[in-house]
Design a protein around this motif. Structure first.
Motif, PDB file in Angstrom:
ATOM      1  N   GLU A 181      56.081  25.460  17.742  1.00  0.00           N
ATOM      2  CA  GLU A 181      56.572  25.858  16.432  1.00  0.00           C
ATOM      3  C   GLU A 181      56.786  24.642  15.538  1.00  0.00           C
ATOM      4  O   GLU A 181      57.806  23.969  15.617  1.00  0.00           O
ATOM      5  CB  GLU A 181      57.871  26.653  16.603  1.00  0.00           C
ATOM      6  CG  GLU A 181      57.628  27.969  17.339  1.00  0.00           C
ATOM      7  CD  GLU A 181      58.918  28.614  17.803  1.00  0.00           C
ATOM      8  OE1 GLU A 181      60.006  28.141  17.433  1.00  0.00           O
ATOM      9  OE2 GLU A 181      58.823  29.599  18.547  1.00  0.00           O
ATOM     10  N   GLU A 227      57.579  24.401  12.537  1.00  0.00           N
ATOM     11  CA  GLU A 227      58.760  24.428  11.658  1.00  0.00           C
ATOM     12  C   GLU A 227      60.053  24.094  12.404  1.00  0.00           C
ATOM     13  O   GLU A 227      61.058  23.780  11.788  1.00  0.00           O
ATOM     14  CB  GLU A 227      58.865  25.759  10.903  1.00  0.00           C
ATOM     15  CG  GLU A 227      59.012  26.972  11.776  1.00  0.00           C
ATOM     16  CD  GLU A 227      57.644  27.526  12.221  1.00  0.00           C
ATOM     17  OE1 GLU A 227      57.557  28.723  12.475  1.00  0.00           O
ATOM     18  OE2 GLU A 227      56.651  26.751  12.330  1.00  0.00           O
ATOM     19  N   HIS A 228      59.998  24.157  13.759  1.00  0.00           N
ATOM     20  CA  HIS A 228      61.188  23.797  14.529  1.00  0.00           C
ATOM     21  C   HIS A 228      60.998  22.482  15.278  1.00  0.00           C
ATOM     22  O   HIS A 228      61.667  22.226  16.271  1.00  0.00           O
ATOM     23  CB  HIS A 228      61.555  24.909  15.510  1.00  0.00           C
ATOM     24  CG  HIS A 228      61.900  26.191  14.829  1.00  0.00           C
ATOM     25  ND1 HIS A 228      61.264  27.370  15.099  1.00  0.00           N
ATOM     26  CD2 HIS A 228      62.788  26.459  13.845  1.00  0.00           C
ATOM     27  CE1 HIS A 228      61.753  28.326  14.318  1.00  0.00           C
ATOM     28  NE2 HIS A 228      62.670  27.799  13.547  1.00  0.00           N
TER      29      HIS A 228
END
Lengths: 288, 288
Positions: free
Chosen positions: B276, B278-279
């Motif tokens: 991920e 975005e994380h």
């Protein structure tokens, strides 16, 4: 067409690879990035060797005009962007690569030796290096020590730290500019002496025993990969005084020292150095 | 005379530097070190390019006969010792340098690109790398995890870890030898798949959360610097399954990821990857 990012290596015009030279000789436009590092020879020597004119890409040009001057032409022509060392060693080149890709331009990298590899010529093994740090020129009211915790962390893990020393090329002369003149200061390259001095000051300021000016083994490197290459090992206090000659300089703060590393460093120890080879294994006692 | 240790770079015969090529063409003896790495082309191609014969230096030769075959001749003749990558990247070459110096032989290094530099082509910045580790082939009763604490320490400091993968060239075939025959096993080069598998096993065995097989971003590298170069980013579980093609492979376990690094890695993310982006900033939470 293609944007070729060609590493030139560290020394002179003959340190380009055969593949790199073939590309440069058949390129439509040639740029030389000239603000993150410098080669041991000047542009004229390169132009003579390639039989082609070269455009200097300074910081202003790369930051403001690279799209118009380099990237747009690379859509239809063969453009060679020359970089001292290797094209993947500085963020500014990664940024150029990314912008090219985002514009749909194919990029080909021609790798070469960089200071991050050539630093191993002093005998310290490259796989024992940690974070690389940059040492900026201290100014009257700006004396940042952001490199300090990284050196400390590296040494706690027994790792060596390569210190890249500041380069100021084509810095604006603000005094002259205030009088309405466009003028630049002469280029400045940080010496091992200045770096050692600043590292000693940082240890005094932060005082967390990351290293010891009188005990920790360090290595000064000058003009790596060039015929006048100079490598000398000693304490920071010793390196502060030693004359390494002209630029470029860089330096290493040692971590754990293995037998083979010590054997090689012996050959480079400054005459009369106080560093005690036989007690090398104690040199991380304080930081750990 | 001089012992020239000449880096060949990573790809083919044209990755030698112009200076290196001039030295090789005028050398009296040429050796090619062929057990710590391999080039993308074979000896015959190099011989044709240089117009000269090359002697292969395998591990037995370097360990047992290097003095007679390489060092003694270098006292009176021009000897070129060719190394894939850069001559300062492996202890075996540092050792050769040291022995030559101790015999009073001058040594000249011709640097070149190595995997330690070319690893930066994936967008991860070289100054954010820590300890380089080696991953050996696990055997039935020998499954060492000495690389594990180094990866953990690197990640605690936010650093990336370059993993060099095992190469077995000219390994004795003990079964045949017991029947009295001198026989060697075919060469083996560890793939990213095997490395990922072994790293997953090491995390299960040591279980100190150095990395997470389902979450930590890793990068597989194959044939760096060659026309068929392949770079793919994903989790260890994803890299274990991805087909990178022929050797040589290496891989990187990421630490802190800066914006520019993520931007470039995005281009290399395996399709459908569970990583991920975005994380990305949470991926060091467990190890710290």
């Amino acid at each position: 067409m293609v944007l070729y990012m060609v590493g030139l290596g560290l020394g002179n015009e003959e340190d380009i690879t055969v593949r790199g030279l073939n590309i440069v000789k058949s390129a439509d436009h040639i740029f030389l990035e000239a603000y993150t590092s410098v080669l041991g020879v000047d542009r004229e020597r390169l132009e003579e060797f390639y039989g082609k004119p070269i455009t200097i890409a300074d910081r202003d040009m790369v930051e403001q005009q690279v799209e118009d001057l380099v990237l747009v032409p690379a859509k239809t022509k063969k453009v060679a962007f020359l970089v001292v060392g290797d094209p993947v060693c500085a963020t500014t080149h990664t940024d150029l690569w990314l912008r090219a890709r985002q514009m749909g331009i194919e990029v080909e990298m021609i790798h070469n030796a960089s200071i991050m590899g050539a630093a191993g010529a002093c005998g310290l093994q490259l796989y024992n290096f940690g974070h690389t740090v940059s040492i900026p020129f201290f100014e009257e009211n700006w004396r940042p020590t952001s490199f300090y915790p990284k050196i400390k962390f590296n040494r706690q893990g027994g790792m060596h730290t390569l210190c890249l020393l500041d380069i100021k090329v084509k810095e604006p002369d603000f005094e002259a500019m205030m009088r309405g003149k466009t003028k630049y200061l002469p280029p400045r390259f940080m010496s091992v002496n200045t770096a050692a001095e600043q590292l000693l000051e940082a240890e005094q300021t932060v005082a967390q025993q990351a290293y010891d000016g009188a005990k920790t083994l360090c290595v000064g490197l000058a003009r790596m990969g060039q015929p006048t290459q100079c490598i000398r090992a000693g304490t920071l206090e010793e390196l502060r005084e030693y004359d390494f000659g002209g630029p470029l300089h860089s330096m290493i703060i040692c971590g754990d020292l293995h037998d083979l590393e010590l054997e090689v460093l012996k050959e480079y120890l400054i005459e009369g150095s106080k560093f005690e080879l036989e007690h090398a294994e104690t040199q991380l006692d304080e930081v750990r």
